[in-house]
Design a protein around this motif. Structure first.
Motif, mmCIF file in Angstrom:
data_model
loop_
_atom_site.group_PDB
_atom_site.id
_atom_site.type_symbol
_atom_site.label_atom_id
_atom_site.label_comp_id
_atom_site.label_asym_id
_atom_site.label_seq_id
_atom_site.Cartn_x
_atom_site.Cartn_y
_atom_site.Cartn_z
ATOM 1 N N THR A 73 0.847 -1.191 0.000
ATOM 2 C CA THR A 73 0.000 0.000 0.000
ATOM 3 C C THR A 73 0.878 1.234 0.000
ATOM 4 O O THR A 73 2.110 1.138 0.022
ATOM 5 C CB THR A 73 -0.920 0.032 1.234
ATOM 6 N N LYS A 74 0.245 2.384 -0.019
ATOM 7 C CA LYS A 74 0.999 3.633 -0.014
ATOM 8 C C LYS A 74 1.826 3.770 1.258
ATOM 9 O O LYS A 74 2.940 4.310 1.233
ATOM 10 C CB LYS A 74 0.031 4.809 -0.135
ATOM 11 N N ASP A 75 1.298 3.252 2.383
ATOM 12 C CA ASP A 75 1.976 3.425 3.669
ATOM 13 C C ASP A 75 2.789 2.214 4.098
ATOM 14 O O ASP A 75 3.704 2.335 4.916
ATOM 15 C CB ASP A 75 0.945 3.739 4.767
ATOM 16 N N ASP A 76 2.458 1.025 3.579
ATOM 17 C CA ASP A 76 3.097 -0.193 4.061
ATOM 18 C C ASP A 76 3.670 -0.994 2.897
ATOM 19 O O ASP A 76 3.031 -1.117 1.848
ATOM 20 C CB ASP A 76 2.099 -1.059 4.824
ATOM 21 N N PRO A 77 4.864 -1.565 3.093
ATOM 22 C CA PRO A 77 5.441 -2.396 2.028
ATOM 23 C C PRO A 77 4.758 -3.753 1.981
ATOM 24 O O PRO A 77 3.995 -4.129 2.875
ATOM 25 C CB PRO A 77 6.904 -2.538 2.482
ATOM 26 N N ALA A 78 5.037 -4.510 0.935
ATOM 27 C CA ALA A 78 4.550 -5.884 0.838
ATOM 28 C C ALA A 78 5.215 -6.723 1.936
ATOM 29 O O ALA A 78 6.391 -6.550 2.245
ATOM 30 C CB ALA A 78 4.858 -6.453 -0.539
ATOM 31 N N LEU A 79 4.444 -7.625 2.525
ATOM 32 C CA LEU A 79 4.955 -8.488 3.582
ATOM 33 C C LEU A 79 5.049 -9.921 3.087
ATOM 34 O O LEU A 79 4.159 -10.406 2.381
ATOM 35 C CB LEU A 79 4.041 -8.439 4.814
ATOM 36 N N ASN A 80 6.132 -10.599 3.442
ATOM 37 C CA ASN A 80 6.222 -12.028 3.209
ATOM 38 C C ASN A 80 5.292 -12.733 4.190
ATOM 39 O O ASN A 80 5.249 -12.407 5.374
ATOM 40 C CB ASN A 80 7.660 -12.510 3.409
ATOM 41 N N VAL A 81 4.543 -13.714 3.696
ATOM 42 C CA VAL A 81 3.506 -14.358 4.499
ATOM 43 C C VAL A 81 4.044 -15.660 5.091
ATOM 44 O O VAL A 81 4.766 -16.412 4.434
ATOM 45 C CB VAL A 81 2.246 -14.619 3.656
ATOM 46 N N TYR A 82 3.664 -15.904 6.344
ATOM 47 C CA TYR A 82 4.075 -17.098 7.083
ATOM 48 C C TYR A 82 2.852 -17.841 7.582
ATOM 49 O O TYR A 82 1.801 -17.248 7.847
ATOM 50 C CB TYR A 82 4.942 -16.721 8.289
ATOM 51 N N GLN A 83 3.014 -19.145 7.712
ATOM 52 C CA GLN A 83 2.017 -19.954 8.403
ATOM 53 C C GLN A 83 2.602 -20.378 9.740
ATOM 54 O O GLN A 83 3.659 -21.013 9.792
ATOM 55 C CB GLN A 83 1.627 -21.190 7.597
ATOM 56 N N ASP A 84 1.928 -20.004 10.827
ATOM 57 C CA ASP A 84 2.330 -20.417 12.165
ATOM 58 C C ASP A 84 1.381 -21.506 12.642
ATOM 59 O O ASP A 84 0.169 -21.284 12.741
ATOM 60 C CB ASP A 84 2.284 -19.238 13.139
ATOM 61 N N ILE A 85 1.917 -22.687 12.907
ATOM 62 C CA ILE A 85 1.138 -23.809 13.424
ATOM 63 C C ILE A 85 1.391 -23.902 14.921
ATOM 64 O O ILE A 85 2.529 -23.999 15.367
ATOM 65 C CB ILE A 85 1.516 -25.120 12.720
ATOM 66 N N VAL A 86 0.307 -23.839 15.718
ATOM 67 C CA VAL A 86 0.389 -23.790 17.174
ATOM 68 C C VAL A 86 -0.025 -25.145 17.735
ATOM 69 O O VAL A 86 -1.128 -25.630 17.466
ATOM 70 C CB VAL A 86 -0.523 -22.679 17.730
ATOM 71 N N ILE A 87 0.874 -25.763 18.512
ATOM 72 C CA ILE A 87 0.612 -27.083 19.095
ATOM 73 C C ILE A 87 0.808 -26.990 20.609
ATOM 74 O O ILE A 87 1.935 -26.822 21.081
ATOM 75 C CB ILE A 87 1.536 -28.156 18.497
ATOM 76 N N PRO A 88 -0.271 -27.062 21.398
ATOM 77 C CA PRO A 88 -0.125 -27.022 22.860
ATOM 78 C C PRO A 88 0.583 -28.264 23.374
ATOM 79 O O PRO A 88 0.379 -29.376 22.874
ATOM 80 C CB PRO A 88 -1.572 -26.958 23.373
ATOM 81 N N GLY A 89 1.422 -28.055 24.392
ATOM 82 C CA GLY A 89 2.132 -29.156 25.019
ATOM 83 C C GLY A 89 1.587 -29.459 26.400
ATOM 84 O O GLY A 89 0.420 -29.188 26.696
ATOM 85 N N PRO A 90 2.423 -29.988 27.299
ATOM 86 C CA PRO A 90 1.959 -30.363 28.639
ATOM 87 C C PRO A 90 1.488 -29.145 29.439
ATOM 88 O O PRO A 90 1.894 -28.014 29.190
ATOM 89 C CB PRO A 90 3.208 -30.989 29.275
ATOM 90 N N THR A 91 0.623 -29.404 30.423
ATOM 91 C CA THR A 91 0.101 -28.348 31.278
ATOM 92 C C THR A 91 0.263 -28.730 32.739
ATOM 93 O O THR A 91 0.347 -29.919 33.089
ATOM 94 C CB THR A 91 -1.385 -28.071 31.006
ATOM 95 N N ILE A 92 0.319 -27.713 33.597
ATOM 96 C CA ILE A 92 0.269 -27.890 35.051
ATOM 97 C C ILE A 92 -0.871 -27.033 35.568
ATOM 98 O O ILE A 92 -0.922 -25.830 35.314
ATOM 99 C CB ILE A 92 1.596 -27.475 35.722
ATOM 100 N N ASP A 93 -1.816 -27.641 36.274
ATOM 101 C CA ASP A 93 -2.981 -26.920 36.766
ATOM 102 C C ASP A 93 -2.653 -26.189 38.064
ATOM 103 O O ASP A 93 -1.844 -26.641 38.873
ATOM 104 C CB ASP A 93 -4.140 -27.883 37.027
ATOM 105 N N PHE A 94 -3.304 -25.048 38.242
ATOM 106 C CA PHE A 94 -3.301 -24.392 39.549
ATOM 107 C C PHE A 94 -4.708 -23.901 39.825
ATOM 108 O O PHE A 94 -5.520 -23.722 38.916
ATOM 109 C CB PHE A 94 -2.296 -23.229 39.597
ATOM 110 N N ASN A 95 -5.030 -23.715 41.075
ATOM 111 C CA ASN A 95 -6.344 -23.196 41.423
ATOM 112 C C ASN A 95 -6.181 -22.156 42.515
ATOM 113 O O ASN A 95 -5.185 -22.133 43.236
ATOM 114 C CB ASN A 95 -7.287 -24.315 41.892
#
Length: 799
Positions: A275-297
Motif C-alpha cells: 500500500t501507499k503506507d506499508d510495504p509488501a509483507l512475506n507471508v508465514y504460516q504459524d502452526i500452534v501445538i499445545p504441550g503439557p500443562t500444570i494446573d493451579f487453582n
C-alpha cells in the motif's frame, strides 16, 4: 546420480518413439516435496498424500551428442493407502538454459503454495487463566467516625467485607457449573518484511504481524493443517473441572501453565499487496501445538500474587468501574447448540441492579434466553493477552542447523492478538447445562452504608470465563454516608490490597489496620514494623520494554531477569478514590529503588531516586452525579547500569511534596508517615528483582537449575525448619521460603508453585510465584500460608 535415463512415453503425446530410443538424459538437482498440493487437485479436497518430484535435465541428442534442451521436470505420485501407488503423468516445461536451482517441486501454473525452512518457537510456562470469579464488591476502610469532624477519632469501618457476602457456582437447582476442556492445535497467517523464518527471530523478538488473506489462499494454506489436525489432536485428553467455588474472602482464579510449540513456515512466493503506507509483507504460516500443562487453582485466593493485577482492588468499591456506564472491554464469543452463529453477549442480564444494605437475600443470576438459558455453551480458549495478568513470558527460538544454519536463542514474546498466533485457539471449553450462578447478600445493621452494584457473567475474548462487577456508591440507602465520607476531598492512592489484617477467633471475625500503633490492638514494635511493610505491598505495577514492538504497535511486557545496563519502563496505576467532582492535580509520582539482602529480602540500602512523573487525574465518569475512581497509568524509565549482582525492589510514592492538600488518607503529617496512608507502595514482594551481571556465567557447565528436599522451609520462632514435622496453630500465618539452586546465573523466567499436597494428586495451590531470573548463588522465594483447620499437611514447592 547425474546419469539417469528417463523412461516412458513422449511427454508431448505426439506419438513419437519412447525416450530411451531417442534421448539420453543427464539429470541433476532432484528434489522431493511431500504434501497435498491443493492447487493441483482441481477442487478435490480428499486428504490424498502426494510426493512431488522435480529435477533439471539436459537432453542429449543421440545423433549429435549435444544437449539440445534444458528442462525442469515435475512428477506427482499419489499415495492411495497401503502399498498401492498411482503414478500420474509427468508434465514438463522447457526452461531453455536458465534453470533455477530451487529445492521444491515446480508449479507451472502458479496455483500452489509451498512452505520453506521453518523456525521453531517454544513458549514456556504460558500462564493461561480459565476462570476469574471476582468476589462481590465489598468495602473496608479506615475512616473518621464522624466525617464532619475528621480531626476526631478514626476507626476501621467494615462496611460489607463479610465472608457470607459471596458468589457461588451453583444455580437454582443446586447444579454446579462444570467445564470440560480439551486442548487442540491451530494455525494463523502472519506477515513480515523478513523473507527468512530465522530472520523473524532476529533481535530476540518473535512477534509477527497478523495478516488476512483471500478465501482461496486461506483454504490452500490451511489445508495442510486441516488434514493433519485429527491425528495431532488425538494426543489430547479432556479434563473436567467440577467443584463448588465460593468467593468468601478473595477472587477465585483457576488456570494452567502451558508449554506451547509454534512452528513458523515461510510460504514461499506469497506476499501481501503493498500500500501507499506499508510495504509488501512475506507471508508465514504459524502452526500452534499445545504441550503439557500444570494446573493451579485459587481456592485460597491470589491477593499475594504480583502477576494477578486486575484494575479493581478487593474490599474497595471505589476501585470498580462505574455501574452507570458498565461495559466489559474484553467481551468474547460463545456457541450454543441451538444457534449456528456465535453469540457475543453477556450470559446474564447485566442491567440488573443488586444492593448491599438491605435484608439478607439469595439471588440466582440466571442465563438469559439469548445466551441459551440452560443449554450447553462452548468457547475457544486462546493464547492472546488477559486484562488481569501483567507479566511477560519466556521463549526460545530455533532454526534447524541441518536445514538453514545454526540459530538458537532466547527470544522476547508477548502474546498479543495482533500476532499471527496471538489469537490462536489452544483448547475448546464446554460448560454443562447449568442455568446460572448464585449471589448471597447477608443483612446488615447499617443500612445507611448501602450501595448498589451490577454483575456481568461472560466469556472474555481470550476464552476466560469471568464474573465481574461494577458499583454505584450513591445507588442505595447510603448515598449521604458515601458523599460525606468520600465526596469532600481527594483521595489519591495506589493499589494496596494488604492494608488490613483479618482475624478469626471462633465464630468471631474482625479487621484491624496494619501498623496501627493503638495499644488496644496489641501490636508489639516488631509487629508494627512488619505490618508497615506488608500494607505497602502494591498491585498495579509492572515492567515494560521501552521500545514499541513494530508488529503490535505497543510496548511489550518484560519477562525474565534484568541484566546490568538494561533500560526498562516502570508502570504504576494511580487512583483517586473520591466522589468529589473536581479534577485533581497536577502532582508528582516518584519512583525509587532499594537493594535487598538476597536470603531475607530485608532492605539494606536507603532508597535511590529513579525518576519522577507528573500527572493530573481528571473527572472521567460523571453520570447521574457519579464520579468514580479515575485511574491513570504512569511510567518512567529505569537504567539498571551498575546494579549487576544485586536484588532490587521498586517504590512508588504519590504526591510526595503534598501538592494536593487535605487528602482523605494523607501519607504524612508534619513529616511523620501515617499508618493509614495509601500513597506509598512497593513491588514486587516475595520474589523481588535480581539484576544479573552482564559478563556471563563463570561456569563452563550447561545451565542447571534445581531444587532438593531441603529447598522448602517454614519459618518458626526458633528458626527455619525443612524436612522435620512441625506443630502449627490454626489461623496463624507462617512464612514459607523456597530456595532455587543454580550452577550459573539464568536470565530466564520461572513459575514456582507452592502446594498443599503433591502436584500429581492435584494438591491445593498456596501460591504461584513468578521468579524473575536466578543469580549464580541461587534465588530465595517467599510466600505465606495460613492453616485453617486441624490435620496433617504436606507442603511442596516446585518449578
Amino acid at each position: 546420480g547425474n546419469n539417469w535415463q528417463i523412461l516412458g512415453d513422449d511427454p508431448d503425446n505426439s506419438g513419437a518413439q519412447s525416450w530411451e530410443a531417442k534421448y539420453n538424459a543427464n539429470v541433476s538437482h532432484v528434489y522431493p516435496a511431500a504434501g497435498n498440493f491443493t492447487g493441483h487437485q482441481e477442487g478435490n479436497t480428499s486428504a490424498v498424500m502426494q510426493l512431488m518430484l522435480s529435477f533439471t535435465s539436459s537432453i542429449i541428442d543421440y545423433n549429435t551428442g549435444r544437449a539440445t534442451e534444458s528442462r525442469l521436470w515435475q512428477k506427482c505420485i499419489n499415495f492411495q493407502g497401503g502399498n498401492s501407488v498411482l503414478y500420474s503423468r509427468a508434465t514438463a516445461k522447457v526452461i531453455c538454459d536458465d534453470i533455477p536451482s530451487c529445492a521444491v517441486a515446480y508449479d507451472g501454473d502458479g496455483d500452489s503454495y509451498y512452505l520453506g525452512t521453518p523456525a521453531h518457537i517454544t513458549i514456556y510456562d504460558l500462564l493461561k487463566v480459565d476462570y476469574v470469579i471476582q468476589e462481590p464488591p465489598k468495602h473496608l476502610d479506615y475512616l473518621p467516625n464522624d466525617p464532619q469532624t475528621p480531626e476526631d477519632a478514626w476507626g476501621v469501618h467494615r462496611v460489607s467485607a463479610w465472608p457470607a457476602f459471596a458468589v457461588e457456582f451453583k444455580d437454582s437447582t443446586e447444579q454446579t457449573l462444570e467445564t470440560t476442556s480439551k486442548s487442540h492445535s491451530s494455525w494463523g497467517l502472519g506477515g513480515s518484511v523478513e523473507a527468512s523464518s530465522s530472520n523473524t527471530l532476529s533481535g530476540g523478538n518473535a512477534s509477527i504481524l497478523k495478516v488476512t488473506a483471500s478465501l482461496d489462499v486461506a483454504l490452500k494454506v490451511g489445508y495442510d493443517h486441516e488434514s493433519r489436525k485429527s491425528s495431532w489432536n488425538n494426543q489430547y485428553s479432556s479434563t473436567t473441572l467440577s467443584q463448588t467455588v465460593t468467593t468468601t474472602a478473595d477472587d477465585y482464579v483457576d488456570g494452567k501453565l502451558h508449554l506451547i510449540d509454534v512452528w513458523r513456515y515461510p510460504i514461499v512466493g506469497l506476499t501481501t499487496a503493498p500500500t501507499k503506507d506499508d510495504p509488501a509483507l512475506n507471508v508465514y504460516q504459524d502452526i500452534v501445538i499445545p504441550g503439557p500443562t500444570i494446573d493451579f487453582n485459587g481456592t485460597d485466593g491470589f491477593s499475594n500474587e504480583t502477576w494477578y493485577q486486575p484494575v479493581h482492588i478487593n474490599r474497595n468499591i471505589l476501585s470498580y468501574p462505574a455501574a452507570a456506564s458498565f461495559n466489559p472491554t474484553d467481551l468474547g464469543e460463545f456457541n450454543i447448540l441451538t444457534e449456528e452463529d456465535p453469540i457475543q453477549d453477556l450470559m446474564n442480564d447485566g442491567a440488573t441492579n443488586y444492593s448491599w444494605g438491605s435484608l439478607s437475600t439469595v439471588t440466582n443470576i440466571d442465563w438469559t434466553t439469548t445466551a441459551g438459558s440452560g443449554s450447553e455453551k462452548s468457547y475457544e480458549h486462546k493464547m492472546n493477552e488477559s486484562l488481569d495478568i501483567a507479566i511477560g513470558v519466556k521463549a526460545e527460538g530455533k532454526v534447524f542447523p541441518a536445514l538453514a544454519g545454526s540459530t538458537d536463542n532466547k527470544i522476547k514474546v508477548n502474546i498479543h492478538s495482533n500476532q499471527s498466533w496471538g489469537a490462536s485457539e489452544i483448547a475448546k471449553n464446554t460448560n454443562t447445562s447449568s442455568s446460572g450462578i448464585r449471589l448471597t447478600v447477608p443483612g446488615t445493621q447499617y443500612p445507611d452504608w448501602g450501595y448498589s452494584f451490577k454483575t456481568a457473567v461472560y466469556v472474555a475474548a481470550n476464552g476466560t470465563f469471568k464474573v465481574v462487577h461494577a458499583t454505584n456508591p450513591r445507588g442505595g440507602a447510603g448515598e449521604t454516608w458515601w458523599s460525606n465520607q468520600y465526596g469532600r476531598v481527594p483521595d489519591l492512592s495506589l493499589a494496596l490490597p494488604h492494608r488490613f489484617s483479618y482475624h478469626v477467633l471462633g465464630a468471631q471475625t474482625w479487621y484491624t489496620a496494619k501498623g496501627d500503633p493503638d495499644p488496644d490492638v496489641g501490636n508489639t514494635p516488631e509487629t508494627i514494623a512488619r505490618e508497615n511493610r506488608e500494607r505497602k505491598q502494591m498491585r498495579g505495577c509492572f515492567l515494560r520494554h521501552v521500545d514499541v514492538n513494530p508488529d503490535t504497535g505497543e510496548k511489550d511486557l518484560f519477562g525474565g531477569a534484568l541484566v546490568d545496563g538494561d533500560v526498562v519502563e516502570i508502570v504504576a496505576r494511580v487512583y483517586n478514590f473520591s466522589l468529589a467532582l473536581d479534577p485533581v492535580g497536577p502532582f508528582d509520582v516518584r519512583f525509587e529503588y532499594v537493594l535487598l539482602d538476597p536470603q531475607s529480602l530485608i532492605e539494606i540500602t536507603p532508597r535511590q531516586h529513579i525518576d519522577t512523573a507528573r500527572i493530573a487525574l481528571d473527572v472521567t465518569d460523571i453520570i447521574s452525579s457519579v464520579c468514580q475512581s479515575p485511574m491513570e497509568e504512569v511510567a518512567v524509565q529505569w537504567n539498571t547500569s551498575g546494579l549487576g549482582g544485586r536484588i532490587a525492589r521498586i517504590y512508588v510514592t504519590v504526591d510526595p511534596w503534598d501538592e494536593v492538600p487535605d487528602e482523605l488518607h494523607e501519607w504524612k503529617v508534619d513529616g511523620e508517615r501515617l499508618f493509614h496512608g495509601n500513597n506509598e507502595g512497593y513491588w514486587p514482594w516475595g520474589a523481588d528483582l535480581p539484576i544479573l551481571t552482564g559478563g556471563g556465567s563463570k561456569s563452563n557447565e550447561p545451565l542447571a537449575v534445581a531444587m532438593d528436599e531441603y529447598s522448602l522451609a517454614i519459618k518458626m520462632p526458633s528458626g527455619f525448619r525443612t524436612k522435620s514435622p512441625v506443630q502449627l496453630t490454626c489461623g496463624q500465618t507462617y512464612p514459607l521460603r523456597a530456595t532455587i539452586y543454580s550452577n550459573s546465573s539464568s536470565a530466564e523466567q520461572y513459575c514456582l508453585l507452592f502446594k498443599d499436597g503433591s502436584t500429581e494428586d492435584g494438591g491445593k495451590t498456596i501460591a504461584l510465584k513468578i521468579v524473575h531470573g536466578i543469580p549464580e548463588e541461587g534465588a530465595y522465594i517467599w510466600t505465606e500460608w495460613t492453616p485453617q483447620e486441624p490435620g496433617e499437611y504436606t507442603l511442596q514447592a516446585g518449578l
